[in-house]
Design a protein around this motif. Structure first.
Motif, PDB file in Angstrom:
ATOM      1  N   LEU A  26       0.844  -1.286   0.045  1.00 56.98           N
ATOM      2  CA  LEU A  26      -0.190  -0.175  -0.061  1.00 56.98           C
ATOM      3  C   LEU A  26       0.804   1.188   0.097  1.00 56.98           C
ATOM      4  N   TYR A  29       2.265   1.771  -3.353  1.00 58.04           N
ATOM      5  CA  TYR A  29       0.873   1.991  -4.212  1.00 58.04           C
ATOM      6  C   TYR A  29       0.531   3.516  -4.008  1.00 58.04           C
ATOM      7  N   SER A  33       1.649   7.548  -7.107  1.00 56.18           N
ATOM      8  CA  SER A  33       1.264   8.648  -7.933  1.00 56.18           C
ATOM      9  C   SER A  33       1.822   9.897  -7.562  1.00 56.18           C
ATOM     10  N   LEU A  93       1.701  -3.007  -9.147  1.00 55.59           N
ATOM     11  CA  LEU A  93       0.641  -2.867  -8.274  1.00 55.59           C
ATOM     12  C   LEU A  93      -0.805  -2.266  -8.860  1.00 55.59           C
ATOM     13  N   GLY A  94      -0.514  -1.525  -9.854  1.00 53.62           N
ATOM     14  CA  GLY A  94      -1.803  -0.955 -10.551  1.00 53.62           C
ATOM     15  C   GLY A  94      -2.832  -2.234 -11.086  1.00 53.62           C
ATOM     16  N   ILE A  96      -2.931  -5.059  -9.857  1.00 53.83           N
ATOM     17  CA  ILE A  96      -3.294  -5.826  -8.680  1.00 53.83           C
ATOM     18  C   ILE A  96      -4.549  -5.202  -7.985  1.00 53.83           C
ATOM     19  N   SER A  97      -4.442  -3.679  -8.103  1.00 52.48           N
ATOM     20  CA  SER A  97      -5.551  -2.767  -7.874  1.00 52.48           C
ATOM     21  C   SER A  97      -6.542  -3.081  -8.449  1.00 52.48           C
ATOM     22  N   GLN A  98      -6.381  -3.052  -9.866  1.00 54.12           N
ATOM     23  CA  GLN A  98      -7.726  -3.550 -10.799  1.00 54.12           C
ATOM     24  C   GLN A  98      -8.243  -4.830 -10.355  1.00 54.12           C
ATOM     25  N   TRP A  99      -7.438  -5.872 -10.323  1.00 45.66           N
ATOM     26  CA  TRP A  99      -7.762  -7.272  -9.880  1.00 45.66           C
ATOM     27  C   TRP A  99      -8.780  -6.961  -8.623  1.00 45.66           C
ATOM     28  N   ALA A 100      -7.985  -6.310  -7.779  1.00 45.64           N
ATOM     29  CA  ALA A 100      -8.829  -6.349  -6.368  1.00 45.64           C
ATOM     30  C   ALA A 100     -10.337  -5.630  -6.641  1.00 45.64           C
ATOM     31  N   SER A 101     -10.434  -4.515  -7.255  1.00 49.09           N
ATOM     32  CA  SER A 101     -11.536  -3.985  -7.596  1.00 49.09           C
ATOM     33  C   SER A 101     -12.601  -4.756  -8.292  1.00 49.09           C
TER      34      SER A 101
END
Length: 107
Positions: A26, A29, A33, A93-94, A96-101
């Protein structure tokens, strides 16, 4: 190597150990930005204690993933940013974030 067997080299194990630590992914992540002050990182990850954030930031600095930069203006500010090595890790990690969503929605 037998069919279906995974070859875990020491570098892969070390990487998963590092990013598998609580909060580390996190933090990377959040920094992907752009540069952030310690307090910004802490407010963006509300359940993360300042003590643990300090520990993780030191670890990430030691691994060359995060750079601590002192800005010599008045008042003096300190920001944290990803190094090239950290940015490359952050790119992973991007997705992974999409997968998590998609797959980790609250029930």
């Amino acid at each position: 190597m037998m069919e279906g067997q995974v070859d875990l080299c020491p570098e892969v194990e070390k990487t998963f150990e590092l990013i598998g630590k609580r909060w580390t992914g996190l933090i990377i992540y959040v920094l992907s930005s752009g540069p952030k002050r310690f307090s910004e990182i802490n407010s963006l990850i509300p359940d993360l204690s300042k003590r643990v954030l300090t520990e993780r930031m030191k670890e990430l600095e030691e691994h060359g993933i995060v750079l601590r930069q002192v800005i010599p203006e008045r008042p003096i500010r300190t920001v944290y940013l990803l190094t090239k090595k950290g940015s490359e890790l952050g790119k992973i990690l991007g997705p992974i974030s999409q997968w998590a969503s998609c797959w980790m929605k609250e029930k």
